[in-house]
Design an enzyme around this catalytic site. Structure first.
Site: not given
Lengths: 340, 346
Positions: B80, B107, B149
């Site tokens: 990422e 992110i 999540h």
């Protein structure tokens, strides 16, 4: 002493002189001498306190900056970490804009928003730099991706240090560059210390080149004090990449003769042996190359003195220019938060 | 997980009026905007983990690789931070990447490149480079998404100068804001909400944009202003229907963009209603609710008839279990009750 010089200096390189050509050999010297003298002047004036910026001098690391950058064209892009002075000057960056930046003036290369760690000049392909170790690696890799997609046929080079190889993002960048066969050279200046932390406390005893090869990139070690070795290797990598080889990783062992940041050496604080620095100073990239050229009658002593005189004038002019440059205004602060 | 699909399918959204025009699902609207962007500009790239897999990022990227090729639509390594930097570097060199994530949680792995690099490049180099980058993610909720999540991270990012943050609530806006974000020359985050992926709505076929930084009045009312974005608008609507039955007339403002914030639309509404409730899909503390609440105190204090209220997530991480989750998320009933209190207590 932990880290000793293991190279052979310029032994045997006299056979290759025709390959480089006399003018080019002298030009490499001039560029290194110029960087050395600029750095020494910055260091000498640092405590006048007009340059209110951190500095990370490249004294001792001139051969890597000049050798690597001389293998690039203006259209090839260079990215670097915090130690930008050599990269910027090696790539052809404007000295006045550099010193204005370091004096926090509005006409600095990035308008006093970057300081010495962000010497950027797109006109000569000095594309960007990051003050976070490893931060420029994926950005340079992204530039290489853009070049590939846009078929720009140029090469991207990014400077990193031994510490940079420890960042996860370095592996991520090498992996992606190898995956997409991107036109990029990762140029690692291994100077054995991250600030004051020696390599041996940060990495197992291993060969950085082999570690890089594990990512399926082409990798090679060079003598970072030998400008000809650095140049030749970087040039080969550039040509190889233009022939579709995909990324290269070059490790150059070098030594910084000064502290991580600021003026002067800090070896006496005890983190490294002063004798270690003194031993590396015998391999000073500027003087060892100067001796080599003089031994081979390519450079005369008088010529070096003339160069020094010329550079001294250029440096004085550039400092005068920077000191007399305009200060940024309050309205400048709010510019460029968002792009138009 | 059939039960999670069942939960999402049980969501009740107002049926769009077909007389208004063509009706598309939310993912389909996004798919159309990405397709238009790729067709119209060779510098647009779509990348992210799984963008070309069969589930195609909720269907938003379906068929894009086949239509536009591997070079501009591709799956990525699980890197990422690296990929965020690669997108930033490519954007600085003329590409317009759309970097897609299933969840905003991923992110967080890339904050160094997003916050310390992408958002600041243009400022740091005195405008020499631009970073036309879009980062997209869908906030999760339910089905055991849990603490790792389901994070709605807009509140963490609202104070980062240089970033734009977009949170659409309708398929129409999802398409128009995506196109606007792609054409924008600053790094722009788009936070969708997983539950909006089941929504359908009127979406014109043509290429159009919705401006970043402009909110819209979704429902006019005179008693209380509810401000929010994304899925919070759905809840506000449901609450406003219940409240109308008891004689409270709510104005619902969809911000559409969290940064820059449309102060004008909030200020104008408060002049009329004098009461402000901020609803956000993220945590109440220090985020969107806190920022808008403070602006109310700073700019519109004299218009206020009652204290500003906020409804966001409580100061705990998201639980995974279905039972605990019922106590965690705001509901239309919470909103309605809060608004009622605001109108009673003068």
């Amino acid at each position: 002493m932990r880290y000793t010089y293991e190279g052979n200096g310029y032994k045997g390189w006299e056979k290759n002189l025709d390959f480089f050509g006399k003018d080019f050999l002298v030009e490499l010297f001039y560029k290194m001498l110029r960087i050395r003298m600029i750095e020494e002047e910055i260091e000498g004036r640092y405590h006048d306190d007009f340059m209110k910026t951190p500095i990370h001098l490249v004294i001792g690391q001139e051969a890597t900056a000049v050798g690597a950058c001389s293998a690039l064209k203006y259209s090839d892009l260079l990215y670097s970490g915090h130690r930008t002075h050599g990269a910027y000057l090696g790539k052809g960056g404007d000295l006045k804009k550099m010193l204005s930046e370091m004096h926090c003036k509005s006409n600095g290369c990035v308008g006093s928003r970057g300081g010495s760690m962000h010497l950027i000049d797109p006109d000569v392909g000095m594309a960007w730099s990051s003050a976070i170790v490893g931060g420029a690696l994926p950005i340079a890799t992204g530039a290489a991706l853009a070049s590939q997609v846009r078929k720009e046929n140029n090469v991207i080079m990014v400077f990193l240090g031994d510490g940079g190889t420890e960042e996860g993002v370095c592996s991520e960048s090498l992996n992606f560059a190898a995956l997409k066969k991107l036109p990029i050279i990762f140029f690692c200046e291994n100077n054995f210390y991250s600030v004051q932390s020696p390599l041996q406390t940060r990495q197992p005893k291993r060969d950085i080149v082999r570690w890089a090869e594990g990512h399926d990139v082409n990798a090679i070690a060079v003598d970072g004090t030998n400008v000809l070795d650095v140049y030749k290797t970087a040039r080969n990598a550039v040509e190889d990449i233009k022939n579709g080889s995909g990324p290269w990783f070059i490790e150059a062992k070098v030594y910084r003769f000064r502290a991580h940041g600021g003026a002067g050496d800090d070896s006496k604080t005890g983190y490294r042996d002063i004798k270690e620095r003194e031993a590396w100073e015998k391999q000073c990239p500027v003087n060892s190359y100067s001796s080599f050229l003089m031994r081979n009658n390519i450079l005369a002593n008088q010529q070096r003195l003339d160069m020094e005189r010329k550079i001294k004038i250029e440096i004085k002019d550039a400092f005068d220019f920077a000191l007399n440059s305009p200060e940024p205004q309050k309205t400048d602060l709010y510019q460029f938060v968002y792009a138009d | 997980m059939p039960w999670d699909e069942g939960l999402v399918n049980s969501l009740v959204y107002d049926e769009p009026d077909p007389d208004q025009g063509r009706v598309l699902s939310y993912p389909h609207a996004l798919n159309e905007s990405l397709d238009l962007a790729l067709s119209g500009d060779p510098s647009v790239m779509i990348l992210g983990q799984g963008v070309d897999d069969p589930s195609a990022m909720f269907g938003t990227t379906k068929g894009l690789r086949e239509r536009h090729g591997n070079a501009r639509v591709f799956d990525t390594p699980l890197s990422e931070e690296g990929m965020m930097g690669i997108c930033t570097g490519a954007a600085m060199r003329g590409m317009r990447p759309v970097y897609m994530h299933n969840r905003p949680d991923f992110i967080l792995l890339a904050f160094n490149q997003l916050i310390t690099h992408a958002s600041k490049c243009h400022f740091m180099d005195n405008g020499l480079n631009k970073v036309p980058l879009v980062v997209w993610a869908a906030i999760g909720r339910g089905w055991g998404s849990g603490a790792q999540h389901s994070q709605a991270i807009q509140g963490l990012l609202i104070g980062v100068p240089g970033l734009k943050i977009v949170m659409p609530s309708t398929p129409y806006d999802a398409k128009g804001l995506m196109l606007e974000a792609i054409y924008d020359n600053s790094p722009t985050l788009i936070f969708e909400h997983r539950w909006l992926m089941k929504k359908s709505g009127f979406v014109p076929e043509k290429k159009y944009t919705v401006p970043i930084g402009k909110g819209i009045v979704r429902r006019e009312g005179k008693d209380v202003t509810i401000v929010g974005a994304s899925h919070a608008i759905e809840l506000a609507f449901q609450a406003s229907k219940k409240l109308f039955e008891i004689g409270i007339d709510v104005e619902v403002i969809d911000l559409r963009t969290i940064q820059p914030l449309d102060d004008e639309i909030i200020g104008n509404s408060l002049k009329k209603t004098g009461r402000l409730l901020v609803v956000d899909t993220g945590w109440a503390i220090g985020g969107v609710c806190a920022e808008i609440g403070f602006r109310a105190a700073e700019k519109w204090f004299s218009d206020l008839k009652s204290p500003v209220r906020r409804i966001g997530l409580p100061d705990v991480p998201t639980p995974a279990g279905y039972g605990l989750e019922q106590f965690f998320y705001p509901t239309a009933d919470n909103i309605a009750e809060t608004v009622r209190e605001m109108c009673v207590k003068k």
